[in-house]
Design a protein around this motif. Structure first.
Motif, PDB file in Angstrom:
ATOM      1  N   ASP A 262      -3.107  -1.299 -17.578  1.00 24.09           N
ATOM      2  CA  ASP A 262      -2.000  -0.913 -16.697  1.00 24.09           C
ATOM      3  C   ASP A 262      -1.591   0.539 -16.887  1.00 24.09           C
ATOM      4  OD1 ASP A 262      -1.927  -3.500 -15.724  1.00 24.09           O
ATOM      5  OD2 ASP A 262      -0.489  -4.157 -17.239  1.00 24.09           O
ATOM      6  N   ALA A 263      -2.419   1.336 -17.577  1.00 20.41           N
ATOM      7  CA  ALA A 263      -2.042   2.712 -17.877  1.00 20.41           C
ATOM      8  C   ALA A 263      -1.836   3.525 -16.604  1.00 20.41           C
ATOM      9  CB  ALA A 263      -3.099   3.375 -18.758  1.00 20.41           C
ATOM     10  N   ARG A 264      -2.757   3.392 -15.671  1.00 13.19           N
ATOM     11  CA  ARG A 264      -2.655   4.189 -14.441  1.00 13.19           C
ATOM     12  C   ARG A 264      -1.431   3.814 -13.627  1.00 13.19           C
ATOM     13  NH1 ARG A 264      -8.097   4.997 -11.626  1.00 13.19           N
ATOM     14  NH2 ARG A 264      -8.117   6.776 -13.047  1.00 13.19           N
ATOM     15  N   LEU A 265      -1.189   2.511 -13.473  1.00 13.86           N
ATOM     16  CA  LEU A 265      -0.025   2.079 -12.705  1.00 13.86           C
ATOM     17  C   LEU A 265       1.266   2.469 -13.409  1.00 13.86           C
ATOM     18  CD1 LEU A 265       1.047   0.644 -10.243  1.00 13.86           C
ATOM     19  CD2 LEU A 265       0.847  -1.527 -11.466  1.00 13.86           C
ATOM     20  N   ALA A 266       1.288   2.415 -14.742  1.00 13.69           N
ATOM     21  CA  ALA A 266       2.480   2.829 -15.485  1.00 13.69           C
ATOM     22  C   ALA A 266       2.771   4.305 -15.259  1.00 13.69           C
ATOM     23  CB  ALA A 266       2.288   2.545 -16.976  1.00 13.69           C
TER      24      ALA A 266
ATOM     25  N   ARG B  69       5.415   0.817  -7.670  1.00 14.73           N
ATOM     26  CA  ARG B  69       4.754  -0.240  -8.438  1.00 14.73           C
ATOM     27  C   ARG B  69       5.000  -1.599  -7.807  1.00 14.73           C
ATOM     28  NH1 ARG B  69       6.781  -0.196 -14.256  1.00 14.73           N
ATOM     29  NH2 ARG B  69       8.709  -0.694 -13.132  1.00 14.73           N
ATOM     30  N   ASP B  70       6.199  -1.837  -7.291  1.00 16.04           N
ATOM     31  CA  ASP B  70       6.533  -3.136  -6.726  1.00 16.04           C
ATOM     32  C   ASP B  70       5.952  -3.342  -5.332  1.00 16.04           C
ATOM     33  OD1 ASP B  70       7.980  -3.588  -9.027  1.00 16.04           O
ATOM     34  OD2 ASP B  70       9.897  -2.975  -8.136  1.00 16.04           O
ATOM     35  N   ASN B  71       5.532  -2.268  -4.683  1.00 13.96           N
ATOM     36  CA  ASN B  71       5.099  -2.368  -3.287  1.00 13.96           C
ATOM     37  C   ASN B  71       3.689  -1.829  -3.069  1.00 13.96           C
ATOM     38  OD1 ASN B  71       7.667  -3.215  -1.647  1.00 13.96           O
ATOM     39  ND2 ASN B  71       8.375  -1.678  -3.100  1.00 13.96           N
ATOM     40  N   ALA B  72       2.873  -1.831  -4.106  1.00 19.47           N
ATOM     41  CA  ALA B  72       1.508  -1.320  -4.003  1.00 19.47           C
ATOM     42  C   ALA B  72       0.506  -2.417  -4.333  1.00 19.47           C
ATOM     43  CB  ALA B  72       1.309  -0.126  -4.928  1.00 19.47           C
ATOM     44  N   ILE B  73      -0.640  -2.340  -3.680  1.00 15.53           N
ATOM     45  CA  ILE B  73      -1.728  -3.292  -3.880  1.00 15.53           C
ATOM     46  C   ILE B  73      -2.860  -2.576  -4.620  1.00 15.53           C
ATOM     47  CG2 ILE B  73      -3.407  -4.787  -2.748  1.00 15.53           C
ATOM     48  CD1 ILE B  73      -0.607  -5.747  -2.362  1.00 15.53           C
ATOM     49  N   ALA B  74      -3.420  -3.210  -5.641  1.00 12.98           N
ATOM     50  CA  ALA B  74      -4.528  -2.617  -6.375  1.00 12.98           C
ATOM     51  C   ALA B  74      -5.782  -2.567  -5.503  1.00 12.98           C
ATOM     52  CB  ALA B  74      -4.802  -3.410  -7.648  1.00 12.98           C
ATOM     53  N   VAL B  75      -6.489  -1.427  -5.568  1.00 14.10           N
ATOM     54  CA  VAL B  75      -7.732  -1.230  -4.821  1.00 14.10           C
ATOM     55  C   VAL B  75      -8.836  -0.944  -5.833  1.00 14.10           C
ATOM     56  CG1 VAL B  75      -8.921   0.163  -3.082  1.00 14.10           C
ATOM     57  CG2 VAL B  75      -6.465  -0.283  -2.855  1.00 14.10           C
ATOM     58  N   ASP B  76      -9.932  -1.680  -5.746  1.00 14.73           N
ATOM     59  CA  ASP B  76     -11.042  -1.498  -6.680  1.00 14.73           C
ATOM     60  C   ASP B  76     -12.328  -1.906  -5.976  1.00 14.73           C
ATOM     61  OD1 ASP B  76     -12.791  -1.265  -8.769  1.00 14.73           O
ATOM     62  OD2 ASP B  76     -11.566  -2.361 -10.209  1.00 14.73           O
ATOM     63  N   ALA B  77     -13.200  -0.943  -5.709  1.00 19.06           N
ATOM     64  CA  ALA B  77     -14.450  -1.239  -5.008  1.00 19.06           C
ATOM     65  C   ALA B  77     -15.492  -0.198  -5.378  1.00 19.06           C
ATOM     66  CB  ALA B  77     -14.231  -1.264  -3.492  1.00 19.06           C
ATOM     67  N   GLU B  78     -16.759  -0.558  -5.203  1.00 22.59           N
ATOM     68  CA  GLU B  78     -17.855   0.359  -5.503  1.00 22.59           C
ATOM     69  C   GLU B  78     -18.974   0.137  -4.502  1.00 22.59           C
ATOM     70  OE1 GLU B  78     -20.641   1.858  -9.263  1.00 22.59           O
ATOM     71  OE2 GLU B  78     -19.150   0.261  -9.515  1.00 22.59           O
ATOM     72  N   ARG B  79     -19.577   1.235  -4.078  1.00 22.49           N
ATOM     73  CA  ARG B  79     -20.684   1.146  -3.136  1.00 22.49           C
ATOM     74  C   ARG B  79     -21.644   2.309  -3.366  1.00 22.49           C
ATOM     75  NH1 ARG B  79     -18.941   1.214   2.985  1.00 22.49           N
ATOM     76  NH2 ARG B  79     -17.764  -0.608   2.236  1.00 22.49           N
ATOM     77  N   GLU B  80     -22.882   1.994  -3.670  1.00 12.42           N
ATOM     78  CA  GLU B  80     -23.951   2.984  -3.820  1.00 12.42           C
ATOM     79  C   GLU B  80     -23.562   4.111  -4.781  1.00 12.42           C
ATOM     80  OE1 GLU B  80     -25.629   4.312  -0.130  1.00 12.42           O
ATOM     81  OE2 GLU B  80     -25.265   2.378   0.838  1.00 12.42           O
ATOM     82  N   GLY B  81     -22.994   3.723  -5.914  1.00 10.30           N
ATOM     83  CA  GLY B  81     -22.666   4.709  -6.935  1.00 10.30           C
ATOM     84  C   GLY B  81     -21.339   5.409  -6.769  1.00 10.30           C
ATOM     85  N   VAL B  82     -20.615   5.094  -5.703  1.00  8.40           N
ATOM     86  CA  VAL B  82     -19.288   5.690  -5.475  1.00  8.40           C
ATOM     87  C   VAL B  82     -18.237   4.645  -5.808  1.00  8.40           C
ATOM     88  CG1 VAL B  82     -17.753   6.806  -3.821  1.00  8.40           C
ATOM     89  CG2 VAL B  82     -20.232   7.147  -3.651  1.00  8.40           C
ATOM     90  N   ARG B  83     -17.340   4.960  -6.726  1.00  5.02           N
ATOM     91  CA  ARG B  83     -16.304   4.019  -7.185  1.00  5.02           C
ATOM     92  C   ARG B  83     -14.945   4.449  -6.647  1.00  5.02           C
ATOM     93  NH1 ARG B  83     -15.535   0.865 -11.928  1.00  5.02           N
ATOM     94  NH2 ARG B  83     -13.783  -0.554 -11.467  1.00  5.02           N
ATOM     95  N   LEU B  84     -14.202   3.496  -6.121  1.00  4.44           N
ATOM     96  CA  LEU B  84     -12.849   3.742  -5.628  1.00  4.44           C
ATOM     97  C   LEU B  84     -11.885   2.842  -6.371  1.00  4.44           C
ATOM     98  CD1 LEU B  84     -10.792   4.967  -3.609  1.00  4.44           C
ATOM     99  CD2 LEU B  84     -11.348   3.083  -2.067  1.00  4.44           C
ATOM    100  N   GLU B  85     -10.874   3.444  -6.985  1.00  6.71           N
ATOM    101  CA  GLU B  85      -9.816   2.712  -7.666  1.00  6.71           C
ATOM    102  C   GLU B  85      -8.477   3.292  -7.225  1.00  6.71           C
ATOM    103  OE1 GLU B  85     -11.164   1.719 -12.032  1.00  6.71           O
ATOM    104  OE2 GLU B  85     -11.743   3.777 -11.534  1.00  6.71           O
ATOM    105  N   GLY B  86      -7.429   2.570  -7.545  1.00  9.17           N
ATOM    106  CA  GLY B  86      -6.100   3.089  -7.254  1.00  9.17           C
ATOM    107  C   GLY B  86      -5.194   2.045  -6.666  1.00  9.17           C
ATOM    108  N   PHE B  87      -4.177   2.522  -5.944  1.00  9.29           N
ATOM    109  CA  PHE B  87      -3.155   1.634  -5.397  1.00  9.29           C
ATOM    110  C   PHE B  87      -2.751   2.119  -4.010  1.00  9.29           C
ATOM    111  CE2 PHE B  87      -3.004   1.349  -9.948  1.00  9.29           C
ATOM    112  CZ  PHE B  87      -2.872  -0.010 -10.181  1.00  9.29           C
ATOM    113  N   ALA B  88      -2.667   1.163  -3.089  1.00  9.43           N
ATOM    114  CA  ALA B  88      -2.265   1.460  -1.710  1.00  9.43           C
ATOM    115  C   ALA B  88      -0.953   0.753  -1.416  1.00  9.43           C
ATOM    116  CB  ALA B  88      -3.352   1.010  -0.732  1.00  9.43           C
ATOM    117  N   GLY B  89       0.012   1.485  -0.894  1.00 13.60           N
ATOM    118  CA  GLY B  89       1.311   0.906  -0.599  1.00 13.60           C
ATOM    119  C   GLY B  89       1.242  -0.066   0.567  1.00 13.60           C
TER     120      GLY B  89
END
Length: 594
Positions: free
Chosen positions: A202-206, A217-237
């Motif tokens: 939870d370091a990034r979200l903290a 923090r209360d209104n964001a959805i975790a995003v985590d996906a990878e495609r062909e060597g490209v990684r996407l992480e983070g949070f979308a409101g």
């Protein structure tokens, strides 16, 4: 004039103009150097918005005595082997030299295994000899009197408060990308900001919550996906947790904060049918990919980048965010609930109640005077009123209490459904909710078998201005894909012959007129899919349950269950919330029970 070689002083000042735009750009270069040096603690101190003073201190790998003289020369770096394999944040060799050409620069550094520290100073481009100084392990870079050597640039700066705010934004963005580092931002021109180092899942979200606030923090959805060597992480409101501008959009590529048009457009596309067009999503997205797949050297400030495969990156961003919303199920933003609670609270002091004349002759209980006959009337009322324990919810409804949207208990003003959940109350806008449900059905039908049509026994003639007739007729093939078949009927009308059977009985004239107005705002760059989805959205509005229709209990519960099972059902096609959830604890606070 003949071509001639510029003087070293002129070259340095040109470089300073490219790299040193304002105090915030200096802070960016210095903090990036500290991060590249492996620092775990970075302190930034400013005065007068960074114009009078910028001091950056870090505990990273320091420089030896012989490195200091090279550090302030142009095109000298320890980080770069090839422009095709850039793995550091800062790599432009002229950064420190450019700063030294525009200000009074001092660099002090001491390695952990060194006996003493050394410093070098650059004053308006003039380099002083290296000297020993007192300093603990690490590096301290101090910049004073920014632009004293190029005073013309001072008039382009904003107020000290604005410059200080720009410095804060730079530090915060870099801190978002590196939660493992402790950041301190202080000075005489600001309140101190301290961001403790965070580790774990939870370091990034903290860190994001520490900077953007707990609401994110209360209104964001975790995003985590990878495609062909490209990684996407983070949070979308959440779509209902939106902004009036794009300032709450934070994008990072390989740890580098960027403002890339491709990524901003992809983020906008991910929310295309979930949010009003004049609103902007809040998000913090982190993309990681091989250095050779991205060019970060397309702009001196490195804020703009170029991907080798932009279509892959865009598709990853749009798809990952949409999938994250689909997985999360229906969620209402906490800010909407807070606004609802605030609307219920009385705006001013409660009026003082005075007993009418004649009430004083009644029965007295303690300090309370009861009107004559009050006690008898109250006892009679309570004798016939059912108690809470006497009321029982039907078994089918009771089983629904554990569901996210609970069990429907009432319809208010034939527009809003009130449902009871295990720990609160949900209020549903029946038209907005059903509009989203119909829209999602239309999209699924388009993607699979196409939309079934129903032939009108008598074609409906819709009169329109000639320019609107032209727009609608030009798109007749697109409309046919959605089950709406029409054709020109003279210079100022169209004839509607078939409509989507999924929508049932609709006002074809109102639908066509709304579509004509919608098409007037289409841009040439819009894709066919975007256009079809906009048409489907307008159709869904006309084919959904309208406000003012009385629903049976079974219909209300069925609507709640379908909302729970439908992706993106927390907001309608226009970005309005379909429901608002009020926790019981909030309601109790409203009534002073907490």
């Amino acid at each position: 004039m003949p071509i001639r070689r510029l003087s070293e002083d002129m070259v340095n000042r040109i470089a300073a103009g490219e790299v040193v735009e304002r105090p915030a750009s200096v802070v960016k270069e210095l903090v990036e150097n500290a991060i590249d040096a492996g620092a775990r603690r970075i302190e930034v101190v400013t005065a007068a918005g960074g114009i009078a003073l910028i001091r950056v201190t870090d505990d990273g790998t320091a420089m030896a005595r012989e490195d200091l003289s090279l550090a302030v020369e142009r095109h000298c770096t320890s980080k770069l082997e090839s422009l095709d394999d850039i793995r550091s944040l800062g790599f432009r060799g002229e950064a420190l030299a450019a700063i030294g050409a525009a200000a009074r620069l001092s660099i002090a550094s001491r390695r952990k295994d060194a006996g003493e520290a050394y410093a070098i100073s650059v004053d308006g481009g003039r380099i002083d000899p290296i000297r020993p100084v007192a300093l603990s392990a690490g590096t301290q870079v101090e910049v004073r009197d920014l632009f004293f050597a190029t005073p013309a640039r001072l008039k382009f700066l904003k107020s000290e408060r604005s410059e200080a705010a720009a410095v804060s934004e730079v530090v915060k963005r870099l801190a978002m990308a590196h939660p493992e580092i402790r950041f301190v931002l202080a000075g005489s021109d600001r309140a101190t900001l301290e961001l403790a180092a965070a580790t774990g899942e939870d370091a990034r979200l903290a860190r994001l919550a520490a900077i953007l606030g707990p609401d994110f923090r209360d209104n964001a959805i975790a995003v985590d996906a990878e495609r062909e060597g490209v990684r996407l992480e983070g949070f979308a409101g959440l779509p209902t947790y939106s902004r009036a501008n794009s300032l709450a959009q934070y994008l990072f590529v390989n740890g580098r904060p960027v403002r890339d048009k491709l990524l901003l457009g992809a983020l906008r596309g991910a929310y295309s049918d979930l949010m009003k067009r004049d609103r902007f999503p809040a998000a913090a997205l982190f993309i990681t990919l091989p250095p050779g797949e991205v060019d970060v050297n397309v702009h001196p400030t490195k804020a703009e980048i170029r991907f080798r495969d932009p279509g892959l990156v865009r598709g990853l961003v749009v798809g990952a965010i949409r999938q994250a919303f689909s997985r999360s199920g229906p969620r209402s933003s906490t800010t909407a609930a807070s606004a609802t609670i605030a609307a219920f609270r009385p705006a001013g002091p409660r009026p003082h109640w005075q007993a009418p004349a004649g009430w004083g002759s009644g029965e007295r209980q303690g300090n309370t005077v009861l009107a004559p006959g009050f006690a008898e009337a109250a006892q009679a009322a309570f004798a016939v009123a059912p108690s809470a324990d006497a009321w029982t919810m039907p078994e089918a409804q009771s089983a629904s209490l554990s569901m996210p949207l609970g069990a429907a208990v009432a319809q208010v003003h034939e527009t809003y459904i009130v449902a009871q959940t295990a720990d609160g109350v949900v209020i549903v806008d029946q038209h907005a909710a059903h509009e989203r449900l119909v829209f999602e059905r239309l999209k699924r039908a388009m993607a699979s078998r196409g939309l079934a049509r129903q032939i009108l026994l008598i074609p409906e003639i819709v009169e329109l201005p000639e320019e609107d007739v032209d727009r609608v007729a030009e798109r007749s093939e697109d409309l046919a894909l959605l089950g709406l078949v029409l054709e020109r009927f003279g210079p100022g009308a169209v004839a509607v012959r078939e409509t989507p059977s999924m929508l049932g009985a609709i006002d074809a004239g109102a639908l066509v007129r709304d579509l004509a107005a919608e098409m007037a705002e289409w841009e040439r760059s819009d894709s066919l899919r975007d256009r079809l989805e906009r048409v489907a959205s307008t159709m869904a509005c006309h084919g959904s349950v309208r406000a003012g229709r009385r629903l049976k209990p079974a219909e209300m519960d069925a609507l709640l269950r379908e909302i729970e099972a439908t992706p993106n059902a927390s907001e309608c096609n226009h970005g309005r919330p379909t429901f608002i959830e009020l926790k019981l604890a909030d309601i109790e606070r409203l009534f002073g029970r907490r």
